[in-house]
Motif scaffolding. Structure first.
Motif, short mmCIF file in Angstrom:
data_model
loop_
_atom_site.label_atom_id
_atom_site.label_comp_id
_atom_site.label_asym_id
_atom_site.label_seq_id
_atom_site.Cartn_x
_atom_site.Cartn_y
_atom_site.Cartn_z
N ILE A 176 12.72 25.95 0.65
CA ILE A 176 11.62 25.49 0.06
C ILE A 176 11.71 24.14 -0.55
N ARG A 177 12.91 24.04 -1.17
CA ARG A 177 13.16 22.67 -1.84
C ARG A 177 13.51 21.47 -0.83
N LEU A 178 14.35 21.85 0.12
CA LEU A 178 14.70 21.05 1.17
C LEU A 178 13.58 20.32 2.20
N CYS A 179 12.74 21.44 2.45
CA CYS A 179 11.72 21.45 3.13
C CYS A 179 10.57 20.36 2.40
N ASP A 180 10.43 20.35 1.23
CA ASP A 180 9.50 19.67 0.21
C ASP A 180 10.11 18.26 0.42
N ARG A 181 11.40 17.94 0.47
CA ARG A 181 11.83 16.66 0.60
C ARG A 181 11.80 16.01 1.82
N LEU A 182 12.04 16.97 2.71
CA LEU A 182 11.64 16.63 4.09
C LEU A 182 10.40 15.84 4.41
N LYS A 183 9.25 16.77 3.74
CA LYS A 183 7.98 16.39 3.77
C LYS A 183 7.49 15.06 3.02
N GLN A 184 8.12 14.84 2.03
CA GLN A 184 8.00 13.74 1.39
C GLN A 184 8.42 12.49 2.29
N HIS A 185 9.33 12.65 3.24
CA HIS A 185 9.73 11.50 3.91
C HIS A 185 9.29 11.57 5.34
N GLU A 186 8.59 12.51 5.79
CA GLU A 186 7.66 12.80 6.94
C GLU A 186 8.80 13.07 7.99
N ALA A 187 10.03 13.78 7.69
CA ALA A 187 11.07 14.02 8.51
C ALA A 187 11.19 15.67 8.87
N GLY A 188 11.74 15.85 9.99
CA GLY A 188 12.04 17.24 10.28
C GLY A 188 13.51 17.60 10.58
N ALA A 189 14.28 18.51 10.15
CA ALA A 189 15.63 18.96 10.39
C ALA A 189 15.71 19.50 11.71
N ARG A 190 16.80 18.89 12.44
CA ARG A 190 17.11 19.46 13.75
C ARG A 190 18.58 20.17 13.55
N ILE A 191 19.35 19.84 12.71
CA ILE A 191 20.60 20.71 12.46
C ILE A 191 20.88 20.85 10.87
N LEU A 192 20.85 22.18 10.64
CA LEU A 192 21.25 22.62 9.27
C LEU A 192 22.52 23.40 9.10
N CYS A 193 23.35 22.93 8.02
CA CYS A 193 24.17 23.62 7.76
C CYS A 193 24.21 24.20 6.24
N LEU A 194 24.35 25.49 6.27
CA LEU A 194 24.59 26.31 5.17
C LEU A 194 25.97 26.58 4.53
N THR A 195 26.23 26.12 3.30
CA THR A 195 27.64 26.19 2.99
C THR A 195 27.72 27.68 1.86
N LEU A 196 28.39 28.50 2.00
CA LEU A 196 28.51 29.56 1.13
C LEU A 196 29.92 29.62 0.49
N ARG A 197 29.98 29.22 -0.85
CA ARG A 197 31.31 29.23 -1.42
C ARG A 197 31.47 30.42 -2.16
N ARG A 198 32.72 31.00 -1.98
CA ARG A 198 33.03 32.28 -2.49
C ARG A 198 33.91 32.05 -3.75
N VAL A 199 34.07 33.14 -4.47
CA VAL A 199 34.60 33.12 -5.82
C VAL A 199 36.20 32.61 -5.80
N ASP A 200 36.78 33.03 -4.61
CA ASP A 200 38.07 32.41 -4.35
C ASP A 200 38.18 31.06 -3.92
N GLN A 201 37.00 30.13 -3.96
CA GLN A 201 37.17 28.82 -3.51
C GLN A 201 36.97 28.61 -2.08
N GLN A 202 36.75 29.66 -1.33
CA GLN A 202 36.86 29.48 0.19
C GLN A 202 35.33 29.22 0.65
N ALA A 203 35.33 28.91 1.54
CA ALA A 203 33.78 28.41 1.87
C ALA A 203 33.41 28.83 3.38
N GLN A 204 32.53 29.48 3.60
CA GLN A 204 31.71 29.99 4.90
C GLN A 204 30.64 29.22 5.25
#
Length: 492
Positions: free
Chosen positions: A265-293
């Motif tokens: 919701i926050r990201l799409c609001d920012r994209l709407k402000q600049h009249e842009a659309g996302a083609r590639i999205l990357c979701l990074t999930l950081r674990r408590v052991d500092q490893q990232a998915q």
């Protein structure tokens, strides 16, 4: 008169920006040059100091340079990479002052008014600049003056510092080319005996304006501070990235999806402000052991609708190993495209949106580049009348109506045994003996003479639609210039 003494400007010139950038990643000992193709000739685009000492120069034909310097090492120039590197230097230079602009394709200009004292004064700031740039292997020449023109002149023709209010004293001995004048204007001034900025400043202004126009005096006044010249810093491109830190780790898929929805919701609001659309999205999930998915989502079409994008993350998030828990989520649109606002229709979602969503869902499993569509091509040659393109990066286009029917199945020409300009009564094709019942034609198709196609070197073709008693409806052609019969397609 513009009070130029109240401002201080630094000009940074990188005379070997392209070659220094190339040598930072892969050093080369000895003479080195980057080449760029201009006017069907490879010419030297940039070179290092060793090559310059051997008499080579920019714009020199590469063949002549190799004749003068047989041990010259070279690589192709990359102007786009050089521009990206210069933009990186511009961002780095904001550590000294907030107002940093680009000067051509190999320089920067900095307005350090009110900022020099933060680095210990002007001398300390320039010394720190030289030290840091030299440490990363960049050749830099620095000029400091009250105006942008004075700093530019000192960086490229003197590399010095003009004291506040003493621009003419510092620029006087420099050549008139230091005023950023065209080469033809510089040559004309030199023919009149005006070779230095001091001589030009002492000359009557009215005759100069009548002969050379107002541009000459404008450049002189800008350098001496009699006319203002602003520095316009480049604005940073928008960053499409949001994140959330969690007080307690989560691990359930439903919780991760809920966090992803808030970020979307926050990201799409920012994209709407600049009249842009996302083609590639990357979701990074950081674990408590500092490893990232990482979960990457490629969309078949630019979008900024959270309701459409969120379900597409379900498959990727379901495969994430949460370990002992996830305490941070970060969502970034790594590739965006322009997406202007459109009129909302009462008819509901467009069919194209549903098709794009389907392509995206299938693409998450087999890859978007493996979903193809057939598009029309501008060619009268049958096998060149279409192209195959990825469906995610193209739009469907209708095929223009053809005056003559074309077969539904088309394959490379397969020869058959026959003679004469008309279709044979009996022939063998693919181990089948066929008998002609009806033949329609001919339709002559000439080759595209501007293309060298090995398959069409036999010349023009006469195409026939042949219906056989066995039920086969084939597309045959005869090559009169090099007699022969071939089968190229089959009608349904």
């Amino acid at each position: 008169m513009f009070d130029g003494a109240s401002r201080r400007t630094v000009s940074l010139w990188f005379p070997r920006l392209a070659s220094d950038r190339a040598l930072r990643g892969c050093p080369a000992h000895g003479p080195f040059a980057l080449t760029l193709r201009q006017d069907n000739t490879n010419r030297i685009h940039c070179l290092n100091a060793v090559a310059e000492r051997q008499g080579l120069y920019r714009g020199m034909a590469f063949s002549d340079a190799r004749a003068f310097c047989p041990d010259l090492q070279s690589r192709p120039a990359e102007p786009k990479a050089d521009l990206r590197f210069l933009m990186g230097l511009r961002r780095w230079a904001t550590r000294y002052c907030p107002w940093v602009g680009v000067e051509g394709d190999d320089g920067l200009v900095m307005d350090i008014t009110g900022s020099a004292h933060l680095a210990g004064g002007e001398a300390a700031m320039l010394g720190d600049l030289r030290q840091r740039l030299g440490r990363i292997g960049l050749t830099a020449r620095i000029g400091l003056g009250d105006t942008r023109g004075a700093a530019w002149a000192l960086a490229r023709h003197g590399e010095g510092v003009a004291a506040p209010g003493a621009a003419l004293a510092a620029l006087g001995p420099l050549p008139v080319a230091a005023l950023r004048l065209d080469a033809e204007l510089v040559t004309a001034l030199q023919r009149l005996g005006l070779r230095t900025v001091g001589q030009l400043a002492d000359t009557a202004r009215a005759p100069l304006a009548r002969r050379f126009g107002p541009g000459l005096l404008m450049r002189l006044d800008q350098a001496l501070g009699a006319q203002p010249e602003q520095i316009s810093p480049r604005s940073e491109p928008p960053h499409y990235g949001v994140r959330i830190s969690l007080p307690d780790p989560i691990g359930l898929q439903a919780d991760v999806m809920a966090g992803t929805e808030r970020l979307l919701i926050r990201l799409c609001d920012r994209l709407k402000q600049h009249e842009a659309g996302a083609r590639i999205l990357c979701l990074t999930l950081r674990r408590v052991d500092q490893q990232a998915q990482h979960v990457e989502l490629r969309l078949a079409r630019g979008s900024r609708d959270p309701a459409r994008i969120l379900p597409l993350f379900t498959r990727g998030i379901g495969e994430v190993d949460a370990g002992y828990g996830i305490d941070q989520l970060r969502l970034e649109a790594t590739q965006v495209e322009s997406l202007p606002s459109e009129q909302i229709s009462h008819a509901g979602p467009d069919r194209r949106d549903r098709l794009d969503d389907l392509i995206t869902r299938i693409g998450t499993r087999i890859g978007l580049e493996n979903i193809l569509r057939v598009l029309p091509a501008d060619s009268h040659i049958p096998e060149r009348g279409f192209i195959i393109a990825p469906a995610a990066y193209s739009r469907p286009e209708p095929f223009p109506p053809s005056p003559r029917p074309r077969p539904l199945i088309m394959f490379p020409p397969e020869p058959i045994t026959a003679t004469g300009p008309r279709p044979p009564q009996q022939f063998r094709w693919r181990r089948m003996r066929l008998t002609t019942m009806r033949a329609t034609g001919p339709e002559r198709i000439a080759p595209e003479w501007w293309l060298d196609d090995e398959n069409w070197r036999s010349g023009a073709r006469d195409y026939w639609r042949v219906e056989t008693t066995q039920g086969r409806r084939l597309w045959l052609f005869h090559t009169p210039q090099n007699p022969g019969w071939f089968v190229q397609g089959e009608f349904p």
